[in-house]
Design a protein around this motif. Structure first.
Motif, mmCIF file in Angstrom:
data_model
loop_
_atom_site.group_PDB
_atom_site.id
_atom_site.type_symbol
_atom_site.label_atom_id
_atom_site.label_comp_id
_atom_site.label_asym_id
_atom_site.label_seq_id
_atom_site.Cartn_x
_atom_site.Cartn_y
_atom_site.Cartn_z
ATOM 1 N N LEU A 43 40.730 26.507 38.001
ATOM 2 C CA LEU A 43 40.624 27.917 38.508
ATOM 3 C C LEU A 43 41.369 28.665 37.722
ATOM 4 O O LEU A 43 42.697 28.212 37.041
ATOM 5 C CB LEU A 43 40.877 27.705 39.964
ATOM 6 N N ASP A 44 41.057 29.932 37.718
ATOM 7 C CA ASP A 44 41.952 31.054 37.057
ATOM 8 C C ASP A 44 43.124 31.182 37.664
ATOM 9 O O ASP A 44 43.340 30.659 38.951
ATOM 10 C CB ASP A 44 41.181 32.054 36.734
ATOM 11 N N ASP A 45 43.856 32.236 37.400
ATOM 12 C CA ASP A 45 45.063 32.704 37.950
ATOM 13 C C ASP A 45 44.856 32.839 39.539
ATOM 14 O O ASP A 45 45.940 33.313 40.382
ATOM 15 C CB ASP A 45 45.730 33.480 37.200
ATOM 16 N N ASP A 46 43.757 33.619 39.847
ATOM 17 C CA ASP A 46 43.419 33.926 41.291
ATOM 18 C C ASP A 46 42.922 32.859 41.909
ATOM 19 O O ASP A 46 42.242 33.219 42.901
ATOM 20 C CB ASP A 46 42.497 35.170 41.026
ATOM 21 N N ASN A 47 42.684 31.466 41.226
ATOM 22 C CA ASN A 47 42.169 30.749 42.212
ATOM 23 C C ASN A 47 40.567 30.756 42.278
ATOM 24 O O ASN A 47 39.987 30.298 43.463
ATOM 25 C CB ASN A 47 42.767 30.285 43.525
ATOM 26 N N ILE A 48 39.919 31.333 41.359
ATOM 27 C CA ILE A 48 38.387 31.557 41.418
ATOM 28 C C ILE A 48 37.760 31.049 39.951
ATOM 29 O O ILE A 48 38.564 30.948 39.209
ATOM 30 C CB ILE A 48 38.082 32.925 41.598
ATOM 31 N N VAL A 49 36.671 30.773 39.952
ATOM 32 C CA VAL A 49 35.868 30.311 38.808
ATOM 33 C C VAL A 49 35.473 31.615 38.105
ATOM 34 O O VAL A 49 35.688 31.670 36.930
ATOM 35 C CB VAL A 49 34.474 29.560 39.394
ATOM 36 N N GLU A 106 38.702 39.215 32.220
ATOM 37 C CA GLU A 106 39.279 38.169 31.240
ATOM 38 C C GLU A 106 39.433 36.815 31.883
ATOM 39 O O GLU A 106 39.622 35.576 31.271
ATOM 40 C CB GLU A 106 40.805 39.009 31.371
ATOM 41 N N GLY A 107 39.604 36.675 33.188
ATOM 42 C CA GLY A 107 39.701 35.316 33.725
ATOM 43 C C GLY A 107 38.503 34.570 33.694
ATOM 44 O O GLY A 107 38.496 33.082 33.450
ATOM 45 N N ALA A 108 37.333 35.097 33.131
ATOM 46 C CA ALA A 108 35.951 34.557 32.790
ATOM 47 C C ALA A 108 35.984 33.850 31.683
ATOM 48 O O ALA A 108 35.022 32.866 31.470
ATOM 49 C CB ALA A 108 34.822 35.318 32.970
ATOM 50 N N ARG A 109 37.052 34.206 30.963
ATOM 51 C CA ARG A 109 37.023 33.452 29.562
ATOM 52 C C ARG A 109 37.254 32.032 29.695
ATOM 53 O O ARG A 109 37.084 31.213 28.691
ATOM 54 C CB ARG A 109 38.077 34.463 28.577
ATOM 55 N N GLY A 110 37.722 31.528 30.528
ATOM 56 C CA GLY A 110 38.031 30.319 30.983
ATOM 57 C C GLY A 110 36.784 29.445 31.242
ATOM 58 O O GLY A 110 36.931 27.942 31.570
ATOM 59 N N ARG A 130 24.771 24.901 29.049
ATOM 60 C CA ARG A 130 25.148 25.257 27.685
ATOM 61 C C ARG A 130 26.867 25.472 27.785
ATOM 62 O O ARG A 130 27.249 25.832 28.937
ATOM 63 C CB ARG A 130 24.955 26.432 26.810
ATOM 64 N N ALA A 131 27.628 24.861 26.784
ATOM 65 C CA ALA A 131 28.843 25.112 26.862
ATOM 66 C C ALA A 131 29.219 26.362 26.458
ATOM 67 O O ALA A 131 28.460 27.232 25.643
ATOM 68 C CB ALA A 131 29.386 24.165 25.788
#
Length: 132
Positions: A43-49, A106-110, A130-131
Protein backbone atom coordinates in the motif's frame (compact mmCIF):
# COMPACT_ATOMS: atom_id res chain seq x y z
CA UNK A 1 -1.22 -8.36 -3.84
CA UNK A 2 -3.72 -5.62 -2.97
CA UNK A 3 -6.35 -4.52 -5.48
CA UNK A 4 -9.05 -1.91 -5.95
CA UNK A 5 -11.68 -2.08 -8.69
CA UNK A 6 -13.82 0.75 -10.03
CA UNK A 7 -16.67 0.42 -12.52
CA UNK A 8 -18.27 2.39 -15.34
CA UNK A 9 -20.07 1.49 -18.57
CA UNK A 10 -20.02 2.30 -22.28
CA UNK A 11 -22.49 2.01 -25.12
CA UNK A 12 -20.98 1.68 -28.58
CA UNK A 13 -21.88 0.64 -32.11
CA UNK A 14 -19.56 -1.34 -34.38
CA UNK A 15 -19.36 -4.13 -36.91
CA UNK A 16 -16.86 -6.89 -37.58
CA UNK A 17 -15.14 -8.30 -40.62
CA UNK A 18 -14.71 -12.05 -40.92
CA UNK A 19 -16.95 -15.07 -41.17
CA UNK A 20 -16.16 -16.06 -37.58
CA UNK A 21 -18.39 -13.16 -36.46
CA UNK A 22 -21.53 -14.37 -38.24
CA UNK A 23 -24.38 -11.85 -37.95
CA UNK A 24 -22.17 -9.49 -35.89
CA UNK A 25 -20.56 -8.52 -39.20
CA UNK A 26 -23.50 -6.17 -39.54
CA UNK A 27 -23.59 -2.91 -37.60
CA UNK A 28 -24.86 -3.54 -34.07
CA UNK A 29 -24.78 -1.97 -30.63
CA UNK A 30 -23.10 -3.19 -27.48
CA UNK A 31 -23.30 -2.09 -23.88
CA UNK A 32 -20.42 -3.03 -21.60
CA UNK A 33 -19.88 -2.80 -17.87
CA UNK A 34 -16.24 -1.78 -17.51
CA UNK A 35 -14.21 -2.82 -14.46
CA UNK A 36 -10.71 -1.44 -13.95
CA UNK A 37 -8.64 -3.21 -11.29
CA UNK A 38 -5.46 -1.65 -9.94
CA UNK A 39 -2.92 -3.92 -8.18
CA UNK A 40 0.16 -3.41 -6.04
CA UNK A 41 2.24 -5.42 -3.56
CA UNK A 42 2.48 -2.69 -0.93
CA UNK A 43 0.00 0.00 0.00
CA UNK A 44 1.09 3.61 -0.44
CA UNK A 45 1.89 5.98 2.43
CA UNK A 46 -1.86 6.51 2.99
CA UNK A 47 -2.48 2.73 3.13
CA UNK A 48 -4.42 2.65 -0.13
CA UNK A 49 -3.90 1.08 -3.55
CA UNK A 50 -5.20 4.14 -5.38
CA UNK A 51 -7.53 7.02 -4.62
CA UNK A 52 -10.91 5.54 -5.58
CA UNK A 53 -12.30 8.94 -6.53
CA UNK A 54 -9.43 9.66 -8.91
CA UNK A 55 -9.56 6.13 -10.35
CA UNK A 56 -13.31 6.49 -10.95
CA UNK A 57 -12.87 9.91 -12.55
CA UNK A 58 -10.09 8.75 -14.89
CA UNK A 59 -11.91 5.57 -15.91
CA UNK A 60 -14.93 7.76 -16.68
CA UNK A 61 -12.79 10.07 -18.79
CA UNK A 62 -11.35 7.16 -20.76
CA UNK A 63 -14.69 5.49 -21.46
CA UNK A 64 -16.31 8.83 -22.36
CA UNK A 65 -13.96 8.93 -25.37
CA UNK A 66 -15.71 5.77 -26.65
CA UNK A 67 -19.24 6.16 -25.30
CA UNK A 68 -22.11 6.64 -27.77
CA UNK A 69 -19.79 6.30 -30.74
CA UNK A 70 -19.86 4.14 -33.83
CA UNK A 71 -16.34 2.74 -33.58
CA UNK A 72 -16.40 1.94 -37.31
CA UNK A 73 -16.22 5.72 -37.88
CA UNK A 74 -13.40 6.43 -35.40
CA UNK A 75 -10.01 7.04 -37.08
CA UNK A 76 -8.16 5.26 -34.23
CA UNK A 77 -9.99 2.04 -35.11
CA UNK A 78 -9.99 2.18 -38.91
CA UNK A 79 -9.76 -1.33 -40.32
CA UNK A 80 -9.69 -2.96 -36.85
CA UNK A 81 -12.17 -5.47 -35.42
CA UNK A 82 -13.04 -3.76 -32.15
CA UNK A 83 -13.67 -6.99 -30.24
CA UNK A 84 -14.36 -6.99 -26.53
CA UNK A 85 -10.81 -8.20 -25.90
CA UNK A 86 -9.35 -5.44 -28.07
CA UNK A 87 -11.41 -2.75 -26.33
CA UNK A 88 -10.30 -4.01 -22.91
CA UNK A 89 -6.69 -3.47 -24.03
CA UNK A 90 -7.44 -0.01 -25.41
CA UNK A 91 -9.00 1.08 -22.12
CA UNK A 92 -6.19 -0.47 -20.04
CA UNK A 93 -3.50 1.21 -22.15
CA UNK A 94 -5.24 4.59 -21.92
CA UNK A 95 -5.57 4.24 -18.14
CA UNK A 96 -1.90 3.25 -17.87
CA UNK A 97 -0.96 6.38 -19.78
CA UNK A 98 -2.96 8.49 -17.31
CA UNK A 99 -1.25 6.78 -14.38
CA UNK A 100 2.17 7.53 -15.89
CA UNK A 101 1.12 11.17 -16.40
CA UNK A 102 0.17 11.47 -12.70
CA UNK A 103 -3.59 11.86 -13.22
CA UNK A 104 -4.34 9.34 -10.44
CA UNK A 105 -1.96 11.04 -7.99
CA UNK A 106 1.66 10.50 -7.07
CA UNK A 107 0.81 7.48 -4.90
CA UNK A 108 -0.61 5.70 -7.94
CA UNK A 109 2.87 5.54 -9.46
CA UNK A 110 3.39 2.49 -7.22
CA UNK A 111 0.66 0.53 -9.00
CA UNK A 112 2.29 -2.53 -10.51
CA UNK A 113 -0.51 -3.99 -12.63
CA UNK A 114 -3.80 -3.00 -14.14
CA UNK A 115 -6.57 -5.13 -15.59
CA UNK A 116 -9.70 -4.10 -17.44
CA UNK A 117 -12.72 -6.36 -17.83
CA UNK A 118 -15.57 -5.63 -20.22
CA UNK A 119 -18.77 -7.49 -19.34
CA UNK A 120 -20.87 -8.08 -22.46
CA UNK A 121 -23.59 -9.78 -20.43
CA UNK A 122 -24.09 -11.68 -17.20
CA UNK A 123 -22.56 -14.77 -18.86
CA UNK A 124 -19.75 -13.40 -21.05
CA UNK A 125 -16.82 -11.03 -20.50
CA UNK A 126 -13.25 -10.45 -21.60
CA UNK A 127 -10.23 -8.98 -19.80
CA UNK A 128 -6.81 -7.58 -20.50
CA UNK A 129 -4.11 -7.33 -17.86
CA UNK A 130 -0.84 -5.45 -18.11
CA UNK A 131 2.10 -4.47 -15.98
CA UNK A 132 2.89 -0.83 -15.37
Amino acid sequence: MFSVTVRDHIMIAHSFRGEVFGPAQRLHGATFLVDATFRREQLDDDNIVVDIGLATRELGAVVSELNYRNLDNEPDFAGINTSTEFLAKVIADRLAERIHQGALGEGARGIEALSVTLHESHIAWASYERAL
